[in-house]
Design a protein around this motif. Structure first.
Motif, short mmCIF file in Angstrom:
data_model
loop_
_atom_site.label_atom_id
_atom_site.label_comp_id
_atom_site.label_asym_id
_atom_site.label_seq_id
_atom_site.Cartn_x
_atom_site.Cartn_y
_atom_site.Cartn_z
N GLN A 151 -1.09 -2.32 -17.42
CA GLN A 151 -0.88 -2.79 -15.77
C GLN A 151 -1.54 -4.33 -15.40
O GLN A 151 -0.83 -5.40 -14.63
N GLY A 190 4.00 5.53 -6.74
CA GLY A 190 2.79 5.35 -6.53
C GLY A 190 2.40 3.97 -7.34
O GLY A 190 1.61 3.60 -6.59
N ARG A 213 4.25 1.45 -5.48
CA ARG A 213 3.75 1.10 -3.68
C ARG A 213 2.13 0.80 -4.11
O ARG A 213 1.54 -0.49 -3.68
N ARG A 214 1.50 0.34 -5.53
CA ARG A 214 0.46 0.02 -5.76
C ARG A 214 0.69 -1.48 -6.15
O ARG A 214 -0.15 -2.61 -5.87
#
Length: 169
Positions: A42, A86, A89-90
């Motif tokens: 990430q 998820g 969205r993040r």
């Protein structure tokens, strides 16, 4: 009068342990690896413009049939969808898209193991609306499209690539 037909072939605890092992393997292979890899990556994704594409399966939308292994495989792939949603969205506010590609039957692979045969192939092709199995090139083309700069508004989606075997949801 006895209501027992005959004793089971194997101890129920043995069957449960075998099913648990299969489930664990499917979760580790199809979900946990994606969770760990995307968690580590990430911070390295381009902001904006990064793309995460996870490979699922039409089985996640249809359900696995016939065995514990097919069911746990489908469940693990379906769980991957939740993980991707998820992440979408993040990471969306950073301009990173996250999507899932869910291929159906891809003819030129060995994913189906020893079930592979002319009858199996014919049934999988008959399940499609386009009258053919997918190819590895079909999968690669879809991934390239989803990874392109032109797909910057596509996020949080499960894209079926199955010749119409599973209609849109």
């Amino acid at each position: 009068m006895s209501y027992l037909r005959r004793p089971p072939d194997r101890n129920p605890a043995d069957r449960t342990a075998g099913a648990a092992g299969t489930c664990r393997r499917d979760l580790d292979t199809n979900l946990l690896t994606a969770v760990l890899l995307t968690t580590v990556l990430q911070g390295s994704l381009r902001r904006p413009g990064g793309r995460l594409i996870m490979i699922s399966s039409a089985a996640a939308q249809r359900g696995g049939a016939g065995s514990h292994s097919a069911g746990s495989y489908a469940a693990a792939k379906a769980a991957l969808h939740g993980w991707a949603f998820g992440l979408a969205r993040r990471l969306g506010p950073d301009g990173i898209t996250v999507n899932v590609l869910a291929p159906g039957y891809v003819a030129d692979t060995e994913i189906f193991g020893d079930r592979w045969g002319e009858e199996f192939h014919a049934q999988k092709v008959a399940d499609t609306l386009v009258g053919r199995g997918g190819t590895p090139a079909d999968v690669a083309t879809a991934v390239a499209c989803m990874a392109s700069p032109a797909a910057g508004y596509l996020t949080g989606q499960v894209i079926g690539l199955d010749g119409g075997a599973v209609l849109g949801r």
